[in-house]
Motif scaffolding. Sequence first.
Motif, PDB file in Angstrom:
ATOM      1  N   GLY A 148       0.814  -1.213   0.000  1.00  0.00           N
ATOM      2  CA  GLY A 148       0.000   0.000   0.000  1.00  0.00           C
ATOM      3  C   GLY A 148       0.839   1.251   0.000  1.00  0.00           C
ATOM      4  O   GLY A 148       2.000   1.250   0.433  1.00  0.00           O
ATOM      5  N   ALA A 149       0.237   2.342  -0.503  1.00  0.00           N
ATOM      6  CA  ALA A 149       0.962   3.610  -0.611  1.00  0.00           C
ATOM      7  C   ALA A 149       1.375   4.141   0.754  1.00  0.00           C
ATOM      8  O   ALA A 149       2.420   4.755   0.907  1.00  0.00           O
ATOM      9  CB  ALA A 149       0.101   4.653  -1.340  1.00  0.00           C
ATOM     10  N   LYS A 150       0.550   3.902   1.770  1.00  0.00           N
ATOM     11  CA  LYS A 150       0.896   4.400   3.093  1.00  0.00           C
ATOM     12  C   LYS A 150       2.134   3.709   3.626  1.00  0.00           C
ATOM     13  O   LYS A 150       3.032   4.329   4.192  1.00  0.00           O
ATOM     14  CB  LYS A 150      -0.279   4.187   4.059  1.00  0.00           C
ATOM     15  CG  LYS A 150      -0.038   4.773   5.449  1.00  0.00           C
ATOM     16  CD  LYS A 150       0.187   6.260   5.407  1.00  0.00           C
ATOM     17  CE  LYS A 150       0.400   6.858   6.790  1.00  0.00           C
ATOM     18  NZ  LYS A 150       0.693   8.297   6.721  1.00  0.00           N
ATOM     19  N   LYS A 151       2.205   2.356   3.431  1.00  0.00           N
ATOM     20  CA  LYS A 151       3.391   1.626   3.863  1.00  0.00           C
ATOM     21  C   LYS A 151       4.601   2.104   3.079  1.00  0.00           C
ATOM     22  O   LYS A 151       5.676   2.334   3.631  1.00  0.00           O
ATOM     23  CB  LYS A 151       3.182   0.130   3.627  1.00  0.00           C
ATOM     24  CG  LYS A 151       2.074  -0.487   4.458  1.00  0.00           C
ATOM     25  CD  LYS A 151       2.479  -0.635   5.907  1.00  0.00           C
ATOM     26  CE  LYS A 151       1.498  -1.504   6.680  1.00  0.00           C
ATOM     27  NZ  LYS A 151       0.116  -1.083   6.634  1.00  0.00           N
ATOM     28  N   SER A 152       4.411   2.262   1.753  1.00  0.00           N
ATOM     29  CA  SER A 152       5.507   2.716   0.914  1.00  0.00           C
ATOM     30  C   SER A 152       5.908   4.142   1.282  1.00  0.00           C
ATOM     31  O   SER A 152       7.087   4.477   1.344  1.00  0.00           O
ATOM     32  CB  SER A 152       5.086   2.651  -0.553  1.00  0.00           C
ATOM     33  OG  SER A 152       6.148   3.006  -1.401  1.00  0.00           O
ATOM     34  N   LEU A 301       6.706   3.078  -7.166  1.00  0.00           N
ATOM     35  CA  LEU A 301       5.410   3.571  -6.714  1.00  0.00           C
ATOM     36  C   LEU A 301       4.765   4.444  -7.781  1.00  0.00           C
ATOM     37  O   LEU A 301       3.588   4.280  -8.130  1.00  0.00           O
ATOM     38  CB  LEU A 301       5.578   4.365  -5.414  1.00  0.00           C
ATOM     39  CG  LEU A 301       4.330   5.062  -4.857  1.00  0.00           C
ATOM     40  CD1 LEU A 301       3.272   4.042  -4.464  1.00  0.00           C
ATOM     41  CD2 LEU A 301       4.692   5.946  -3.665  1.00  0.00           C
ATOM     42  N   GLY A 302       5.530   5.391  -8.333  1.00  0.00           N
ATOM     43  CA  GLY A 302       4.970   6.310  -9.320  1.00  0.00           C
ATOM     44  C   GLY A 302       4.685   5.641 -10.657  1.00  0.00           C
ATOM     45  O   GLY A 302       3.634   5.851 -11.257  1.00  0.00           O
ATOM     46  N   SER A 303       5.627   4.809 -11.135  1.00  0.00           N
ATOM     47  CA  SER A 303       5.468   4.212 -12.462  1.00  0.00           C
ATOM     48  C   SER A 303       4.283   3.262 -12.524  1.00  0.00           C
ATOM     49  O   SER A 303       3.612   3.162 -13.559  1.00  0.00           O
ATOM     50  CB  SER A 303       6.744   3.475 -12.865  1.00  0.00           C
ATOM     51  OG  SER A 303       6.980   2.368 -12.014  1.00  0.00           O
ATOM     52  N   ILE A 333       2.103  -2.918 -10.678  1.00  0.00           N
ATOM     53  CA  ILE A 333       3.377  -2.995  -9.961  1.00  0.00           C
ATOM     54  C   ILE A 333       4.236  -4.111 -10.544  1.00  0.00           C
ATOM     55  O   ILE A 333       5.448  -3.954 -10.755  1.00  0.00           O
ATOM     56  CB  ILE A 333       3.129  -3.207  -8.452  1.00  0.00           C
ATOM     57  CG1 ILE A 333       2.453  -1.979  -7.858  1.00  0.00           C
ATOM     58  CG2 ILE A 333       4.441  -3.496  -7.726  1.00  0.00           C
ATOM     59  CD1 ILE A 333       2.006  -2.153  -6.418  1.00  0.00           C
ATOM     60  N   LEU A 334       3.610  -5.265 -10.825  1.00  0.00           N
ATOM     61  CA  LEU A 334       4.347  -6.382 -11.427  1.00  0.00           C
ATOM     62  C   LEU A 334       4.947  -5.992 -12.773  1.00  0.00           C
ATOM     63  O   LEU A 334       6.092  -6.345 -13.085  1.00  0.00           O
ATOM     64  CB  LEU A 334       3.418  -7.581 -11.606  1.00  0.00           C
ATOM     65  CG  LEU A 334       3.179  -8.476 -10.385  1.00  0.00           C
ATOM     66  CD1 LEU A 334       2.156  -9.549 -10.719  1.00  0.00           C
ATOM     67  CD2 LEU A 334       4.486  -9.114  -9.927  1.00  0.00           C
ATOM     68  N   LEU A 335       4.187  -5.268 -13.579  1.00  0.00           N
ATOM     69  CA  LEU A 335       4.682  -4.841 -14.887  1.00  0.00           C
ATOM     70  C   LEU A 335       5.905  -3.940 -14.739  1.00  0.00           C
ATOM     71  O   LEU A 335       6.902  -4.102 -15.455  1.00  0.00           O
ATOM     72  CB  LEU A 335       3.572  -4.107 -15.646  1.00  0.00           C
ATOM     73  CG  LEU A 335       3.950  -3.581 -17.039  1.00  0.00           C
ATOM     74  CD1 LEU A 335       4.301  -4.734 -17.971  1.00  0.00           C
ATOM     75  CD2 LEU A 335       2.807  -2.754 -17.622  1.00  0.00           C
TER      76      LEU A 335
END
Length: 724
Positions: A148-152, A301-303, A333-335
């Motif tokens: 998740g973005a918060k964890k990241s 995260l951004g890509s 994210i996998l991509l």
Amino acid sequence: MANDPQPKRLKRELGLFDVYAIATGATLSAGFFLLPGLAAEEVGPAIVLCYMLAVVPLIPAMLCIVELSTAMPRAGGAYYFLDRSLGPMVGTVGGFGTWLALTLKATFALVGMGAYIELFAADVPSEWFVKLIGITLALLFGLVNFLGAKKSGGFQIVLVAVLLVLLAGFIGHGTLKADITRFQGFFDKGGHAIISTAGMVYISYVGVTNVASISGEVRNPERNLPWGVFLALGTAILIYALGTFIMVSVVPANELAGIDGQPDLTLVATAARHIAPSYGVIIVSVAALLAFASVANAAILGSSRYPLAMSRDHLLPTQLRRLGKRGTPGYSILLSVAAIIAFLLFLDPITIAKLASAFQLLIFAILCVSVIVMRESKIESYDPGYKAPFYPWLQIFGCIAPLVLITQMGWLATVFTSAVIAAGVAWYFFYARTRVERHGAIYHVFERLGHRRFDALDTELRGILKEKGLRADDPFDEVIAHADVMERDGPILFEDIVRDASIMLAERLPCSADVLAEGFLQGTRIGATPVSGGVALPHLRLPGIDVPHMLLLRSLGGVQIVTGDVFGDMHREHDAYAVFFLVSPERDPSQHLRLLAQLAGRVDQEGFTEQWRAARDENELRETLLRNERFISLHLLHPARAAKLIGRAIRSLDIPVSCLVVLISREGHSLIPRGDVILQPGDRVTIIGDADGIRELYATYGPEPAAPDGDEHKGEQTPPANPA
């Protein structure tokens, strides 16, 4: 276009420090730990000036991106902005190119770690060892982003905090060893070399704008995005200026230009060795590893948000739009991780990253065009919380400067940029074109010139307005508190209600009742009056007024409404039991739309209809629309704590300066809350204010905790039922 179910929205859980950390982490990496050695080989001590010049052409693009992000905070960043302003073909090109640039930036960061790992692992076969480390870290950061973005974002805050502490130590220690005589021959390499090198180190700053890709996950984006980006850029400028100054002032000239004709890729470590021979290299290497880890995490995260956004718009396969249990785009994210691993294994990422930066420059130029298009489209729902200054000259400069820099990067950069554009256009025509029925804001510009327009974009932007909510200075609660109120019992025609409401509103407005009535009715004929869930919102804007005005109507018997559409057809709507007439100043269409969006959001909330029907008087009707965190209603009865206000004049009440008494109900009648009004037992007093002031009033006059047997103090105020 396929009729897909409404996709789940990403969670808005990133605050100001998350935005700052992600933007800073995406900036302070290769630009500080790799590029100074390459730049020093070209211009010697003038690298300090190169880093300062490099930020100049970035500023217009950064300001334009902040404006677009606060107007359209959506996943996809640059792609979303280009798609909605210039259309899906340009959006496809921008999405592919920006995703490619970000994944290559992450790859570049992971490879950059190798240069510092080699300082401690000279006997290890460096090429495959570094690739293995890079692949492992790519998988690790991919896992962090799955959580998740918060964890990241939290992970990013820790990384950036430690990095800044270590860099501060490097700069502080270096200041004590600085020798300004090493700046001799500052301009020996000539002006052309300085400008060319400034173009090379330009990529050091571009990461600060990549936070736009996660704007859809930022809380209060109109505040947190601008502040986060501006603080990050300020930090980057300060670190680059002081850091390169220290490198030049502590490293001898013969080492600064490289060793054996090769640039020193670890110039920061070389400087640290001169500053603190025993431990300097270790500290700087740790900082470098943290920086590269930070930028790799931020880039993943951004890509990953670009394939997500493009898939939602039917430009990529549907699998990429799916969100996992933690609300993250797992396939996207996998991509991104897979692309990074492929680049690590098969490509020379340093060369490709430089070429990708050329495409990033092109994107920045087009984004400046996007701001011009959005403003010239005159779409009223385009409502950025921050507007880039010096329009349109800043945007014109922002269009030209990146293109000039691209020409300084050689023919290969131009060829690569052209190839990415061609690939994006081909994908659009062969895959996406038949799947989309969307155009950009540029069609609104065409409409002003007598051509077509795309109204769905206006609808989408209005939806974003509803999500963003009101601004701090929007007078929503004041308008509601001072609204006129009408009540009708039996069934009634909408035209009759409009006539009566217009007569009442005309007493406070500089126009006739006939003008108001025609404006309300005309809006209803063309379908501009929202009617939903038993509520109608007729509205218009007038010149010559400074503040909005409202009239609230309750009709228990129902109001019969016939509305039109853009084709001139008329339709009978369900009867409305609440009609809210809104008249706003003509000069502020954005605020008008925000007030409408707030009203629409409130009436959509569960339980509104029941509260509206159950209200006992005019003031309770008004209270059903007030924001829960912005008002308190006190019933002055013993033994409630609010009873201490009995016998006091309004002007003598001890309430926060940010709060205001707006309503007084006494024996079923409404009183004007003048300063000399004395409060009496049984009065119901409504106070509005900011959230902090209302919390203070609840603490002083609000309800005490319920007694153990469940009895409550009769007449004590309880928090209003309507949620914020």
